[in-house]
Enzyme design. Structure first.
Site, PDB file in Angstrom:
ATOM      1  N   HIS A   1      -1.609   1.723   7.358  1.00 41.30           N
ATOM      2  CA  HIS A   1      -2.135   1.677   5.999  1.00 41.30           C
ATOM      3  C   HIS A   1      -2.216   3.098   5.453  1.00 41.30           C
ATOM      4  CE1 HIS A   1      -4.179   0.084   2.529  1.00 41.30           C
ATOM      5  NE2 HIS A   1      -5.227   0.858   2.723  1.00 41.30           N
TER       6      HIS A   1
ATOM      7  N   ASP B   1      -8.344   3.867  -2.896  1.00 38.88           N
ATOM      8  CA  ASP B   1      -7.364   2.977  -2.279  1.00 38.88           C
ATOM      9  C   ASP B   1      -7.094   1.813  -3.220  1.00 38.88           C
ATOM     10  OD1 ASP B   1      -5.812   1.320  -0.740  1.00 38.88           O
ATOM     11  OD2 ASP B   1      -7.219   1.184   0.941  1.00 38.88           O
TER      12      ASP B   1
ATOM     13  N   CYS C   1       0.821  -1.222   0.000  1.00 36.56           N
ATOM     14  CA  CYS C   1       0.000   0.000   0.000  1.00 36.56           C
ATOM     15  C   CYS C   1       0.850   1.265   0.000  1.00 36.56           C
ATOM     16  CB  CYS C   1      -0.963   0.005   1.178  1.00 36.56           C
ATOM     17  SG  CYS C   1      -0.183   0.187   2.812  1.00 36.56           S
TER      18      CYS C   1
END
Length: 295
Positions: free
Chosen positions: A107, A122, A68
């Site tokens: 995250h 995302d 991520c």
């Protein structure tokens, strides 16, 4: 760094003159179907540098994926180049083993504002909890997509992201099963606030994840990619192909155990990844369900 080179990497050939929702959605979908969520660097002796040029070289030029911190950072740059009103947010992922969200931010996600409306963007969660489109930042609203129904719930400034899962159909099993850790088949994914972040806020996390023996990314070599029908996932030597809504409210799950040689071939054939260094596949068994154990 060049936006056209990024577009070539994700096979995007459409117009981008307007920083609108339609363009964002198409770029988003091209991105998740071209750039895998993967942590293979840490399992083949490569350091992961959290600076934009390193991420760009790895993903765009070497045609790798990333976790991520990398793939959402790359998209953040691309959206800024295209004139979008975009900022970085930080999230705390849900740990099914502890039935709690992590205490520390672990995250990265993006918020994009278009014509006064906010969207969560995302591309870096991977597996079956990866949304396929930007999500409206609205509390309590079901947002159906091909992977399932996503929704946000807001409470006193904290936003909770969750997904309603379907049952899984595995041809070798006669009865469809679900691995839902919650009643009602709702899977908590992460929480976040709307406090703007900078990539430097994640430097310590990036370093920690590469050395801490206890985190899931150390215990499993992971590569997942969204497809037009579902997803591919390679965890250690286990390759899983999922087709969403194969039958009504059922996702088809096909699982294959690979040899070391087949792992290398699968990375090339399914994920278009050719590693520079030798991968040592890892999949520590006995861990509780999470985004990679049960896709």
């Amino acid at each position: 760094m060049n936006i056209q080179e990024y577009f070539a990497r994700i096979s995007y050939q459409e117009s981008h003159k307007d920083a609108d929702l339609q363009t964002l959605t198409v770029i988003f979908q091209h991105h998740i179907q071209a750039i895998p969520f993967e942590n293979l660097s840490m399992h083949c002796g490569e350091a992961i540098e959290l600076d934009l040029q390193s991420t760009y070289n790895k993903i765009v030029r070497k045609k790798r994926g990333g976790w991520c911190l990398e793939t959402n950072h790359l998209l953040f740059w691309a959206l800024q180049e295209l004139g979008y009103d975009v900022c970085i947010l930080g999230g705390n992922s849900y740990d099914p083993a502890k039935k709690a969200y992590t205490a520390e931010m672990n995250h990265i996600l993006l918020k994009v504002v278009i014509k006064g409306s906010a969207y969560i963007v995302d591309v870096g969660f991977g597996g079956a909890y990866q949304a396929w489109q930007p999500l409206m930042l609205i509390s309590g609203k079901d947002q159906p997509q091909v992977p399932g129904i996503f929704r946000f719930m807001e409470d006193n400034g904290t936003w909770y992201f969750e997904k309603v899962k379907r049952k899984h159909y595995i041809p070798e099993q006669s009865v469809p099963f679900t691995d839902a850790p919650e009643p009602g088949n709702i899977r908590k994914i992460y929480t976040f606030t709307l406090e703007p972040r900078d990539i430097t806020d994640f430097q310590e996390l990036n370093a920690y994840l590469q050395v801490s023996p206890d985190n899931i990314l150390q215990k499993k070599s992971i590569c997942s990619l969204q497809t037009t029908e579902g997803l591919y996932a390679l965890v250690g030597w286990t390759f899983t192909e999922m087709k969403y809504n194969y039958m009504e409210d059922l996702d088809l799950v096909q699982i294959t155990t690979l040899t070391d040689e087949e792992v290398e071939k699968t990375l090339k054939d399914k994920f278009s990844i050719v590693l520079e260094n030798k991968l040592i596949p890892v999949n520590v068994r006995g861990l509780p369900p999470n985004l990679v154990d049960t896709i």
